[in-house]
Each structure stands twice: as C-alpha cells, then as structure tokens.
Design a protein around this motif. Structure first.
Motif, short mmCIF file in Angstrom:
data_model
loop_
_atom_site.label_atom_id
_atom_site.label_comp_id
_atom_site.label_asym_id
_atom_site.label_seq_id
_atom_site.Cartn_x
_atom_site.Cartn_y
_atom_site.Cartn_z
N LYS A 217 -18.44 -44.20 -5.44
CA LYS A 217 -18.73 -43.97 -4.02
C LYS A 217 -17.45 -44.08 -3.19
O LYS A 217 -17.23 -43.31 -2.25
N HIS B 59 -21.28 -42.75 0.06
CA HIS B 59 -22.10 -42.50 -1.13
C HIS B 59 -21.65 -41.20 -1.77
O HIS B 59 -21.11 -40.33 -1.09
N GLU C 85 -25.87 -38.43 -4.74
CA GLU C 85 -26.80 -39.50 -4.33
C GLU C 85 -27.48 -39.13 -3.01
O GLU C 85 -28.65 -39.42 -2.78
N LYS C 86 -26.72 -38.51 -2.12
CA LYS C 86 -27.28 -38.13 -0.83
C LYS C 86 -28.09 -36.84 -0.92
O LYS C 86 -28.97 -36.61 -0.10
N PRO D 114 -29.86 -42.82 -0.71
CA PRO D 114 -29.49 -44.14 -0.20
C PRO D 114 -29.21 -44.10 1.30
O PRO D 114 -28.89 -43.04 1.85
#
Lengths: 444, 296
Positions: free
Chosen positions: A66, A304, A308-309, A317
């Motif tokens: 990240k 992030h 993940e996004k 997240p």
C-alpha cells in the motif's frame, strides 16, 4: 561550513514581507552569504516552516504494497511536509518499543521527511490491555492511538487517559461507537438510502466524542480527537473547550471539500471512515475551522493498492490519500473563499499540530533546522493521481484543478522535493543578495 | 431505466406469455448463446425463474453459486467472472450481496451483466414483474393509481425497484412499516403513512415485504407476533383498498407474519401471477440484452 543555499525574493508566510533566507549544514544561517553555492529565486512565492501532518498511515511494517516509509515520506515532501506523525495500525501494530525503533530507523535510512511514530494504546489494538506507554515514549512515540479502531470500553479509555498523563502524551482517538456503525458503508442519509448501503450516522462519532470528553475531565488526561467529520462532534469539542479541558481536535481536507453525494455511483474513492457527511456537516466543519474550534489540520493519508479499491463498494477498504493535495485544498477551499487567512491556514499545518504533539518547534530562526516549504499560492495545477509519489492513488480529487503549488521542500537542509527552475546563477559579487534583512521571528 | 425501456420489456413479456398460452413454450432468441447464472447469495425462485427463461429462449446455461465456485477458495468476484466471460459466456446473471456490484462487473467484464439482486440496492427483474402484474390488474393504466408497500422498506431491494418503476410509470407509492425499518421522510420518492390502515385506505394495490429473521436479532422488531398484529396484512385490512385492489408479495412468504394465509390465498392475491410474470419478464430482459450485445 558546508554548501550554502540562499533563497531570495520569498514572502514570509505570516506577514507577507519580503524575505531572503540562507541555510547550510541543515540549519538556517544568521546572515546572508555573499556568494552562496546555490542561489534560488523564489519569485515572490511564500516561504514557511515545513508543514506537519499528524495523521498519516505509512503502512510499514507489514503493508508495503500500500505504501512504504520511503514512498509515504516522498509523498509528504511533495506536499510540502517536512514531518509526519504516523499511525500505529500496521502489521504488526506499533505496540512495542522495538517497532517504534524500527520505524525510526527505517525513516532515517529511507525517509524524505521526519517521521514521528505514534504507539498503540492497547496491545494489538485489541482494546484489552494497555501497551507500555513509557517505553513507547522513550523509544520516540509522540502520541498514543488505536486509530482505525475505537476503544470500545469506557473503563479502558479512562485508564489510558490517566496512564498517558505519566507519559506526558496525548491519546489520539478515532471516535466511533462500533455498535452504531456496525455494517455501515457510508454516511447515513439520502445517498446511502438510494444506493441501498447501510449508513453510519454522525452520532456514531459524536456519542463517543461526548463520552471521551467526559473521561478526559474525569482523568485530567490529554485527548486529541482525530478526523472530526460532523456537526455534533464539533459542538462537543466546543463544549469541552468552554470547560477548559485538555481536549483538541483535527479535521481533514475531504470533510471541508466534499459531502456524501461524492459517493455518486459507488465511487470507492469517496469511501473513508469517518465517512463524508452531509452539506450541513461540511458547513459546520468550515465554521469550526474558522472560529478556532478545530486546533489543527491533518490528512488521514490512507493509501491502498489499486486492486483493493477497485472492488464492490462494501468490499473496498476505507481511506484516501491526502499528503499531495492537502495544501492546495487548504488554499483553494479555506483561504481563497475567506474562511481563513493564509497565515492562520499555515499555522494549522505547522505550529498548531507541533504544539499539540510536542514536536520540536520549526521557526526558521537562525541556528534552527532548515525545514521549510516554498509554495506559490496562486499557481493552478490539475491533480493527476498517476503522478503521485505515494504508492496510493486512491483520491477523490483526481482531475480537480486546484490553486497552490509546492515549489520546494527542504528538510534538515536537504531538498526533498522540487527546486527545479528556481536556481539562478550567482554573480558572486553580492549584488544578488538580499535587499532586505531576513525577519527573525521570536516565538513565544 | 427509462419509461420507454420499461414499457418495451413489459410488452415483450406479454408477448412471451401469450405465446406460452398458445402452447409455444420455446423460441430461439438465445440459441447458441451461453448464459451464466452466478448466484452468490441464496436464491431459489429467482434462480429457477432465470434458468427457465434462459432455456425457453434456447440458451445454453451454466449455473454456479459461491459454494461450488472458486470464490470459496478465495478468488475475487471479478476474477471468477472474468474467467467465466473468457470462456465465452456472453451474458452473466448476477446476484450478489454487495450493492452496486452489477455495475462494477459490467464495467470490467467483456460480457453482458444482468442484475438479479444486489445487496439492499435493487432487484430490477422483480420490479418489472411487479409492474407487469399491476399493469394487468390495473388494466394498463398507472396514472392515478396508488400502491401501498408495507414492511422493511429500508433494507429492501424489492421495494427500491418497485418504487422506482412505479414512479417512472406515473403511479403513486405509499410506504409504511415500523420506524426502525423505514427510510427518512423524503429519501425515497414515496409518501410515508403512519399506520398500515392509512396506507391501505383507498389503495389500488398492496405489496407486503418479507420480514427477515435478522431484523429481530438486530432489535429492529421485537417479535413476529407484534409485527403481525401491527403491520401484517389480514382480511380486514385489505378490505380498506378499493374493490379491485390486489395483493402482491415477492416471496417467500412468512404466512402469519406479514400476511395471513387467508389473504395470501384469497381472491385479491396475485402472488402466483407474479411468479408466472417473473419468467416472462426475465425472457424479455434476456432477449433485450442479447440484442444489445449483437448476439442475435
């Protein structure tokens, strides 16, 4: 004496007066060298002590995909920051002195800004047992926080506030009643209803703020309220100040620029916790910044990875990056519309957070560290997340045109960002030196 | 979805229904088209309804759920469906617990995506079958009609899709239910009635929503007994509607909770029409999507 650098033709942040400033060996010089090794022409840009962001997730140890201390502090430098306080919700959490030391060592080796870690309040951030506050402090922790997680037990919070008095550290609180926010994906309101997403009411934050203000009174501890987002929390902070309690609070750029409508069609770049609130809350945040209820500004920089996004909204997240847009969002949306003077805005990113977190003062007085930023408050630029120094590109501000461009960041006398195009040839005969003596500020 | 698109789907659905009545139960709109049914949430009636619709249009059908798929091995939703699309499946029917997931998938997949229910957001084919059922009951006219929707509005994708469709076609919607299960006033384009009686008074239809067990666990409703007494549809209450007022329920029904058996099986009930219309509407949606993809 080592290499000397002279910045001429800048404007002092507090007064707007013309200033020239020289530094060498990491410190500000008392006079101005007639023949500096490097001469930079600021062209009338604003010079201020380096900014500090007291709410940053550097993600190391454990989540280097990240962000890393290296990339995170490069992003800080690009945003005009010379210091950051980093949150302990890493893997593992910074709940032992060894981890604090590890972060500090890593920052010394690879950092482009000064890094001040915060230690966890409870072991594993599980809310069950206090960490060794004094050991964490002695290792270099500047505050204690279980950020990302609320401290659910009032008794635990009371003990933490009391015990932190011995350490002389503030407890930094992410205020959220987990029973009220359970299952919540965004602010409770018309947008959440339209999208069929469970809401997080403002009261999930403000009820915990009220509780912790009472516990700060009971314990005589120091409480710092992180990333305040809603009207009721700000009223609670105002009340605490009226009572003379040692309670301070911060807010973040997204809370004064955006509302929950920014979630639009499930945009995960508008997903953070606490969530973007209503227009009424946004107005309250602006008001609280203007009237001094808010003590300092911070970004809650939460990088992030792209994949993940890039998920369904409720799987992604929480969090957005903030370091590289913070100053421009301050200048464009706080200073330009007249909510704050430039001087007050810079104070909220420099002196104010340094005072709350007990960080070394940065005055740019002769002999003090050369931690500074030079920025052009009127220069327009367009936010291009792909060009961020941060590993995280998760910003809701991509494509926005903002005013306020960082020209140069210097930390400990080293250029950590920019400076390109400012350098001019020194004539060496002293004619290019300052027309005006540098203002020497005497800080209280 | 525009009024025109909705009406086109309803017209197509009617066409299928008439053909079936004449004994022509299969056609070839989806011949050689591979359709995947990806149900990541439990579903019996919607899944069977889609499968029947697909087969009646001649499609080749693959169905899978999260249990039997690599999702249970940790693969992401997108990776799983990208794999399916890469195998040549042209249309994917998705039910998933995440609101907005069909839009997300449509942006990423090289395949058509049909929403079979996304979290607490929408259930478009349910909304369309409700519209078809009401168009029959209301003899084609939506303007000036009013439906009452009773129950867990806040968490209901069925309610959201119904409200959206009915408002688009010009009908009025009144919602009613316990305060814990209602959106705030004005958040959905529906009037809020304080009691079930007021909602039903003079209505042209009523839809009872299923009361989920979880609502008791999370303290939104104290008991099914209290819910049935205060909000349940019974014979007396449905008589508050106009003489032609009909009763809808998306199923599966909790008899004795949100609806009594007397009402569910009574003369006003159009619950079984809804089921039949569901297959027809899904045929219409599948055919439209296949057309849009240029597959037939």
């Amino acid at each position: 004496m080592g290499e000397t650098t002279l910045i001429r033709n800048a404007r002092w942040w507090r007064t707007g007066e013309r200033i020239d400033l020289a530094f060498s060996d990491g410190r500000v010089l008392a006079g101005l060298p007639p023949s500096p090794d490097r001469l930079l022409d600021a062209g009338g840009a604003v010079l201020s002590p380096g900014l500090v962001d007291v709410h940053v997730h550097l993600r190391e140890p454990g989540q280097g995909h990240k962000e890393t201390i290296e990339t995170g502090t490069r992003a800080a430098a690009a945003g005009g920051f010379t210091a950051v306080a980093c949150m302990p919700n890493t893997e593992p959490p910074l709940d032992r002195r060894e981890w604090i030391e590890w972060v500090l060592t890593r920052a010394r080796d690879a950092g482009s800004a000064r890094v001040h870690p915060m230690g966890a309040v409870t072991v594993g951030q599980r809310g069950e047992r206090l960490t060794e506050f004094l050991a964490l402090r002695d290792a270099g922790a500047v505050a204690l926080s279980d950020d990302g997680k609320p401290i659910a037990s009032a008794a635990m919070m009371r003990r933490a506030l009391e015990y932190a008095r011995d350490a002389g550290l503030p407890i930094v609180c992410h205020e959220e009643d987990p029973t009220l926010s359970a299952g919540g994906q965004m602010n409770e309101g018309p947008t959440a209803t339209r999208l069929g997403l469970r809401g997080i009411p403002g009261a999930a934050e403000s009820t915990m703020v009220r509780r912790d203000v009472e516990l700060a009174a009971l314990s005589a501890g120091r409480l710092h309220l992180a990333h305040l987002s809603c009207l009721e929390s700000l009223e609670a902070l105002r009340d605490a100040k009226r009572r003379g309690l040692a309670v301070t609070g911060e807010t973040c750029p997204h809370y004064w620029t955006l509302t929950d409508e920014a979630v639009g069609d499930y945009d995960t770049h508008a997903r953070m916790n606490p969530p973007l609130r209503s227009a009424r809350d946004r107005e309250a945040v602006l008001q609280a910044i203007a009237d001094g209820t808010i003590d300092c500004l911070a970004t809650d920089h939460a990088p992030h990875a792209a994949d993940e996004k890039d998920q369904p909204f409720d799987r992604a997240p929480f969090g957005i990056v903030g370091l590289e847009t913070a100053l421009a969002l301050t200048l464009t949306f706080l200073v330009e519309p007249g909510h704050l003077s430039l001087a007050r805005a810079i104070e909220l990113w420099t002196e104010a957070p340094r005072r709350i977190f007990g960080l070394p003062e940065v005055s740019l007085a002769p002999g003090t560290p050369a931690d500074l930023v030079l920025f052009d408050p009127g220069a327009e630029w367009t936010v291009e997340p792909g060009r961020f120094r941060s590993r995280g590109r998760n910003t809701p501000f991509g494509g926005w045109t903002l005013r306020g461009r960082i020209l140069l960041t210097v930390c400990g006398g080293e250029v950590t960002f920019g400076g390109d195009g400012l350098e001019v040839a020194s004539t060496g005969d002293g004619r290019d030196r300052a027309a005006v003596a540098p203002p020497v500020e005497h800080h209280a | 979805m525009s009024r025109e698109s909705i009406l086109d789907i309803l017209d197509r659905a009617e066409h299928y229904r008439s053909a079936w009545k004449l004994g022509r139960r299969t056609s070839r709109e989806l011949e050689d088209v591979e359709v995947g049914n990806a149900f990541f949430e439990d579903s019996t009636r919607t899944r069977i309804s889609f499968e029947l619709a697909e087969r009646r249009l001649g499609a080749r059908v693959v169905s899978f759920t999260s249990d039997g798929s690599s999702i249970s091995k940790g693969e992401t939703l997108l990776d799983t469906l990208q794999t399916v699309a890469a195998m040549g499946v042209a249309l994917i029917v998705v039910r998933h617990g995440s609101a907005g997931s069909p839009g997300y998938l449509a942006r990423h997949l090289d395949a058509g995506v049909i929403n079979a229910g996304d979290g607490e957001h929408e259930h478009p084919t349910q909304g369309l079958l409700d519209l078809l059922t009401l168009r029959d009951a209301w003899r084609g006219r939506f303007e000036g009609r009013r439906i009452a929707i009773v129950g867990d509005i806040a968490h209901s994708r069925v309610a959201r899709s119904a409200i959206f469709g009915l408002r688009t076609l010009g009908a009025e919607v009144t919602i009613a239910g316990p305060a814990t299960l209602m959106p705030r006033e004005g958040e959905l384009s529906a009037a809020v009635a304080p009691t079930v009686e007021e909602a039903l008074q003079g209505a042209d239809a009523v839809m009872a929503l299923r009361l989920q067990r979880e609502r008791m666990d999370e303290a939104s409703v104290p008991s099914t007994r209290e819910y049935a007494r205060v909000w349940g549809l019974n014979a007396e209450r449905v008589e508050l509607m106009t003489a032609e007022g009909v009763v809808l329920h998306p199923g599966p029904m909790n008899r004795g909770v949100e609806i009594t058996s007397e009402v569910a099986d009574g003369s006003r009930s159009v619950v079984l029409d809804q089921v039949e219309n569901g297959v027809a509407v899904r045929c219409a949606v599948l055919a439209r999507c296949a057309e849009a993809l240029g597959r037939c």
